[in-house]
Design an enzyme around this catalytic site. Structure first.
Site, PDB file in Angstrom:
ATOM      1  N   CYS A  58      12.516   7.538  13.790  1.00 48.23           N
ATOM      2  CA  CYS A  58      11.741   6.895  14.956  1.00 48.23           C
ATOM      3  C   CYS A  58      12.783   6.762  15.786  1.00 48.23           C
ATOM      4  O   CYS A  58      12.466   6.505  17.181  1.00 48.23           O
ATOM      5  CB  CYS A  58      11.369   5.484  14.406  1.00 48.23           C
ATOM      6  SG  CYS A  58      12.979   4.512  13.681  1.00 48.23           S
ATOM      7  N   GLU A  84       5.248  10.621  21.811  1.00 47.57           N
ATOM      8  CA  GLU A  84       5.998  11.261  20.821  1.00 47.57           C
ATOM      9  C   GLU A  84       5.422  12.238  19.994  1.00 47.57           C
ATOM     10  O   GLU A  84       4.317  12.502  19.608  1.00 47.57           O
ATOM     11  CB  GLU A  84       6.040   9.900  19.595  1.00 47.57           C
ATOM     12  CG  GLU A  84       7.264  10.426  18.381  1.00 47.57           C
ATOM     13  CD  GLU A  84       7.058   9.464  17.268  1.00 47.57           C
ATOM     14  OE1 GLU A  84       5.766   8.989  16.917  1.00 47.57           O
ATOM     15  OE2 GLU A  84       7.933   9.134  16.848  1.00 47.57           O
ATOM     16  N   GLY A 103      -1.858   4.644  13.551  1.00 50.26           N
ATOM     17  CA  GLY A 103      -1.949   3.832  12.394  1.00 50.26           C
ATOM     18  C   GLY A 103      -1.695   2.347  12.758  1.00 50.26           C
ATOM     19  O   GLY A 103      -2.627   1.806  12.226  1.00 50.26           O
ATOM     20  N   GLY A 104      -0.524   2.092  13.200  1.00 47.96           N
ATOM     21  CA  GLY A 104      -0.543   0.810  13.680  1.00 47.96           C
ATOM     22  C   GLY A 104      -1.503  -0.064  14.190  1.00 47.96           C
ATOM     23  O   GLY A 104      -1.811  -1.216  14.324  1.00 47.96           O
ATOM     24  N   GLU A 132       5.937  -1.224  13.390  1.00 47.07           N
ATOM     25  CA  GLU A 132       7.078  -0.770  14.191  1.00 47.07           C
ATOM     26  C   GLU A 132       6.585   0.532  14.235  1.00 47.07           C
ATOM     27  O   GLU A 132       6.283   1.373  13.263  1.00 47.07           O
ATOM     28  CB  GLU A 132       8.035  -0.617  13.187  1.00 47.07           C
ATOM     29  CG  GLU A 132       8.802  -2.215  12.971  1.00 47.07           C
ATOM     30  CD  GLU A 132       9.121  -2.719  14.101  1.00 47.07           C
ATOM     31  OE1 GLU A 132       9.790  -1.958  15.097  1.00 47.07           O
ATOM     32  OE2 GLU A 132       9.156  -3.999  14.250  1.00 47.07           O
ATOM     33  N   GLY A 189       5.037   3.182  10.904  1.00 51.01           N
ATOM     34  CA  GLY A 189       4.428   4.412  10.976  1.00 51.01           C
ATOM     35  C   GLY A 189       4.087   4.671  12.627  1.00 51.01           C
ATOM     36  O   GLY A 189       4.635   4.336  13.269  1.00 51.01           O
ATOM     37  N   SER A 190       2.843   5.455  12.413  1.00 51.28           N
ATOM     38  CA  SER A 190       2.623   6.072  14.078  1.00 51.28           C
ATOM     39  C   SER A 190       1.959   4.916  14.719  1.00 51.28           C
ATOM     40  O   SER A 190       1.329   3.932  14.000  1.00 51.28           O
ATOM     41  CB  SER A 190       1.369   7.262  13.735  1.00 51.28           C
ATOM     42  OG  SER A 190       0.240   6.861  12.961  1.00 51.28           O
ATOM     43  N   LYS A 243       0.863  -1.112  -0.012  1.00 49.36           N
ATOM     44  CA  LYS A 243      -0.099  -0.092   0.011  1.00 49.36           C
ATOM     45  C   LYS A 243       0.928   1.284  -0.091  1.00 49.36           C
ATOM     46  O   LYS A 243       1.607   1.146   0.966  1.00 49.36           O
ATOM     47  CB  LYS A 243      -0.807  -0.081   1.418  1.00 49.36           C
ATOM     48  CG  LYS A 243      -2.286   0.888   0.978  1.00 49.36           C
ATOM     49  CD  LYS A 243      -1.984   2.055   1.103  1.00 49.36           C
ATOM     50  CE  LYS A 243      -1.650   2.572   2.366  1.00 49.36           C
ATOM     51  NZ  LYS A 243      -1.572   4.425   2.173  1.00 49.36           N
TER      52      LYS A 243
HETATM   53  P1  NAP Z   1       1.457   7.125   9.493  1.00 54.95           P
HETATM   54  O1  NAP Z   1       0.687   8.335   9.237  1.00 54.95           O
HETATM   55  O2  NAP Z   1       0.834   5.956  10.491  1.00 54.95           O
HETATM   56  O3  NAP Z   1       1.319   6.309   8.154  1.00 54.95           O
HETATM   57  C1  NAP Z   1       1.894   5.254   7.755  1.00 54.95           C
HETATM   58  C2  NAP Z   1       1.140   4.551   6.597  1.00 54.95           C
HETATM   59  O4  NAP Z   1       0.070   3.862   7.181  1.00 54.95           O
HETATM   60  C3  NAP Z   1       0.499   5.249   5.647  1.00 54.95           C
HETATM   61  O5  NAP Z   1       0.340   4.825   4.505  1.00 54.95           O
HETATM   62  C4  NAP Z   1      -0.814   5.591   6.178  1.00 54.95           C
HETATM   63  O6  NAP Z   1      -1.709   5.975   5.293  1.00 54.95           O
HETATM   64  C5  NAP Z   1      -1.234   4.268   6.665  1.00 54.95           C
HETATM   65  N1  NAP Z   1      -2.259   4.342   7.660  1.00 54.95           N
HETATM   66  C6  NAP Z   1      -2.244   5.225   8.915  1.00 54.95           C
HETATM   67  N2  NAP Z   1      -3.399   4.927   9.815  1.00 54.95           N
HETATM   68  C7  NAP Z   1      -3.923   3.837   8.977  1.00 54.95           C
HETATM   69  C8  NAP Z   1      -5.289   3.480   9.386  1.00 54.95           C
HETATM   70  N3  NAP Z   1      -5.979   3.746  10.312  1.00 54.95           N
HETATM   71  N4  NAP Z   1      -5.708   2.483   8.581  1.00 54.95           N
HETATM   72  C9  NAP Z   1      -5.054   2.136   7.291  1.00 54.95           C
HETATM   73  N5  NAP Z   1      -3.850   2.705   7.033  1.00 54.95           N
HETATM   74  C10 NAP Z   1      -3.324   3.873   7.818  1.00 54.95           C
HETATM   75  O7  NAP Z   1       3.087   7.366   9.871  1.00 54.95           O
HETATM   76  P2  NAP Z   1       3.662   8.026   9.015  1.00 54.95           P
HETATM   77  O8  NAP Z   1       3.663   9.725   9.296  1.00 54.95           O
HETATM   78  O9  NAP Z   1       3.915   7.903   7.440  1.00 54.95           O
HETATM   79  O10 NAP Z   1       5.565   8.100   9.613  1.00 54.95           O
HETATM   80  C11 NAP Z   1       5.740   8.684  10.970  1.00 54.95           C
HETATM   81  C12 NAP Z   1       5.569   7.663  12.102  1.00 54.95           C
HETATM   82  O11 NAP Z   1       6.446   6.447  11.710  1.00 54.95           O
HETATM   83  C13 NAP Z   1       6.419   8.293  13.243  1.00 54.95           C
HETATM   84  O12 NAP Z   1       5.736   7.990  14.410  1.00 54.95           O
HETATM   85  C14 NAP Z   1       7.652   7.377  13.446  1.00 54.95           C
HETATM   86  O13 NAP Z   1       8.206   7.157  14.723  1.00 54.95           O
HETATM   87  C15 NAP Z   1       7.256   6.103  12.819  1.00 54.95           C
HETATM   88  N6  NAP Z   1       8.315   5.406  12.342  1.00 54.95           N
HETATM   89  C16 NAP Z   1       8.990   4.274  13.021  1.00 54.95           C
HETATM   90  C17 NAP Z   1       9.741   3.486  12.408  1.00 54.95           C
HETATM   91  C18 NAP Z   1      10.246   2.067  13.328  1.00 54.95           C
HETATM   92  O14 NAP Z   1      10.843   1.580  12.819  1.00 54.95           O
HETATM   93  N7  NAP Z   1       9.650   1.790  14.272  1.00 54.95           N
HETATM   94  C19 NAP Z   1      10.553   3.708  11.412  1.00 54.95           C
HETATM   95  C20 NAP Z   1      10.176   4.846  10.545  1.00 54.95           C
HETATM   96  C21 NAP Z   1       9.014   5.800  11.155  1.00 54.95           C
HETATM   97  P3  NAP Z   1      -2.269   7.778   5.347  1.00 54.95           P
HETATM   98  O15 NAP Z   1      -1.262   8.444   5.226  1.00 54.95           O
HETATM   99  O16 NAP Z   1      -3.173   7.795   4.003  1.00 54.95           O
HETATM  100  O17 NAP Z   1      -3.172   7.667   6.323  1.00 54.95           O
END
Ligand code: NAP
Length: 537
Positions: free
Chosen positions: A301, A392, A244-245, A264, A240-241, A183
């Protein structure tokens, strides 16, 4: 060339009518390409193809899978400068960062290729029969890891290469023998489509089954949610967040057949600053932490969002040095206006909490999508009581917590949510006096760092990138390094199965020459030799 279409297997398809664009945060304008969201028929077709591909691909040899992974790496490199330009245009990240992240992505693909070509990763275990055993005979049993089935991958905004289309989740799932449906992240769909074209080209070159890989566009959450709910999908990788996760984890658990979600997520990466280290080297640590908090606009992250110290003159000195250093860093562009908005909102919410002091804050009014690095401070007691300060804020922000004593410091560590990393800044001689602090920190994190900064993740087998919830949804696994493959497999046993019908990894002759656990001893020898020489090593 960017078409804006979805890859459903090897076909570029766009029958939907919902379209969207990506954004150039440096220029503060929309990018020209128009992307079409996948329809429900396209989602179903991608999953059906992946399911059929699984039946073939799961039986491919390690060398065939290695050829595919290496070909993906080659094809990504062959996209050359154009790919790097689209990456920078869609993310606001620098050319140097694009090159570095591409290098890491290539290296990840090649290390999974080496792992599957060698073959021992399947953890073959063989216990030969003992027909004469009393009171009952022992049967022949053989176990190995086999792939789960089609996997859905969600990439993150801050790693358009390494944690996205052909990043660690995709590479590890393909290595395991699982077809992948990505996706695509809405902020870098063009980058995603170009990388997807490289995967598809590599699949054709190496005779992979149709449907081994698909790449679907979605500006919201409909496509991703449908994929997670699809009965033929057997696993999910998410970066991601926490919001979302967790949403995807809950969705997967509510299915009639729940499936694993390896999410993650966010982390504030606590750093414990012990007094003698600050007394001797506060200038050095202030410079290092100013850089670690602001590097990449804090969009990592592993960004250190929480600094914990014991009240002392040396802590005061460190705070004033860090405050001076952090404003010296030139602000940089964030990934997207919405990421910046979230940063500004989260920062404001923290600043409005009782007794939170803003030590330094940069203003970037003239540069709309640029980060405003910020350093906050609060008393240990306040931080302990107000858990909204523990969340965070994704960006260049850190909060310094001034603890009364070691007891308060330990109480804070015990109350933290799970984290990716925990750092201790200390002199060698002082570490032994704080064993309880270190033990509390270890309970909450996936990786302990001694006298370093948490930003930066080495890609190698001994790296653990994950941690107790909510750093990741399952602390038993890593998202980085070759052991990430273990998320996409299940252990499987054959009992008394005819030798010729067993997978080669379990056959008597050990045709792959892999390391196996035979009758409780690790060996490369064929079974006949093991039985002849029971004392083999
Ligand atoms: P995000 O907003 O959670 O988005 C990640 C993906 O998931 C996007 O494609 C998003 O689509 C999708 N998504 C989010 N909520 C969803 C839901 N309820 N249902 C279905 N799909 C959903 O995160 P981001 O802004 O891309 O990344 C930043 C975050 O990632 C930070 O919190 C960072 O700490 C974390 N991160 C963690 C790691 C790790 O290894 N632990 C590594 C890198 C980043 P949409 O954008 O269309 O909502």
């Amino acid at each position: 060339m960017i078409t804006g279409k979805n890859y459903i297997g090897s076909q570029l398809i766009a029958n939907g009518n919902k379209t969207y664009k990506t954004f150039n945060p440096q220029l503060n304008i929309e990018n020209p390409w128009i992307f079409t969201e996948a329809t429900s028929d396209e989602i179903n077709l991608a999953v059906d193809l992946a399911s059929m591909a699984y039946d073939t691909y799961k039986n491919y040899s390690g060398n065939q899978k290695a050829d595919f992974l290496n070909a993906i790496a080659d094809e990504i490199l062959a996209l050359g400068d154009e790919l790097l330009e689209v990456y920078c245009t869609e993310s606001g990240l620098s050319r140097g960062r694009a090159e570095g992240e591409r290098g890491r992505t290539i290296m990840q693909l090649r290390s999974f290729a080496d792992m599957v070509a060698e073959g021992s990763w399947v953890e073959a275990a063989i216990d030969t029969a003992l027909p004469d055993r009393q009171p009952i005979p022992k049967t022949d049993l053989r176990k190995m890891l086999i792939p789960l089935g089609p996997v859905v991958v969600f990439g993150s905004s801050n790693f358009p290469f390494a944690y996205s289309t052909a990043g660690g989740d995709t590479a590890s799932a393909l290595a395991a023998g699982c077809p992948v449906i990505v996706k695509s992240h809405p902020m870098h769909v063009g980058t995603g489509e170009m990388v997807a074209s490289a995967v598809i080209k590599a699949a054709k070159q190496t005779n992979m089954p149709e449907g081994i890989f698909s790449n679907l566009n979605d500006s919201g959450i409909t496509v991703g949610s449908s994929l997670v709910k699809h009965p033929q999908v057997k696993g999910v990788g998410f970066t991601g967040s926490i919001k979302g996760g967790r949403a995807l984890f809950d969705l997967a658990s509510q299915r009639p057949e729940p499936i694993p979600v390896f999410a993650e997520m966010g982390s504030i990466n606590p750093v414990v600053l012990l007094p003698q280290a600050l007394e001797e080297q506060s200038t050095v640590w202030a410079a290092q932490f100013a850089s670690s908090i602001t590097v990449g606009s804090g969009q990592f992250c592993t960004n250190p969002g929480l600094l914990l110290g014991l009240k002392s003159d040396s802590l005061n000195e460190f705070i004033s040095q860090l405050s001076e250093e952090i404003v010296k860093t030139v602000p940089s562009c964030m990934l997207h206006p919405s990421i910046r908005n979230n940063f500004m909102t989260g920062k404001k919410e923290l600043q409005q909490q009782d007794e939170v002091i803003t030590l330094t804050e940069i203003k970037t009014e003239d540069a709309p999508n640029f980060a405003e690095q910020t350093l906050l401070s609060v008393e240990g007691k306040t931080f302990l009581e107000n858990t909204s300060l523990h969340q965070e804020v994704f960006g260049p922000l850190s909060i310094i917590v001034q603890c009364e004593n070691e007891t308060e410091l330990i109480a804070i560590l015990d109350k933290l949510e799970g984290q990716l990393t925990g750092t201790v800044i200390a002199l060698d001689s002082e570490l032994g006096k704080y064993t309880e602090v270190v033990a509390s920190l270890q309970n909450r994190v996936g990786r302990l760092i001694f006298n370093g900064v948490p930003t930066g993740v080495e890609v190698c087998p001994s790296m653990l990138h994950g941690g107790p919830y909510p750093a990741s949804s399952d602390p038993r696994f890593t998202a980085v390094g070759i052991h990430a493959v273990k998320r996409w497999v299940r252990p499987f046993s054959y009992q008394n199965w005819p030798n010729v019908l067993l997978p080669t990894a379990l056959q008597n002759e050990n045709p792959l020459g892999i390391s196996r656990l035979v009758n409780n001893k690790q060996t490369h020898l064929p079974i006949a030799l093991c039985l002849e020489k029971p004392s083999f090593v």
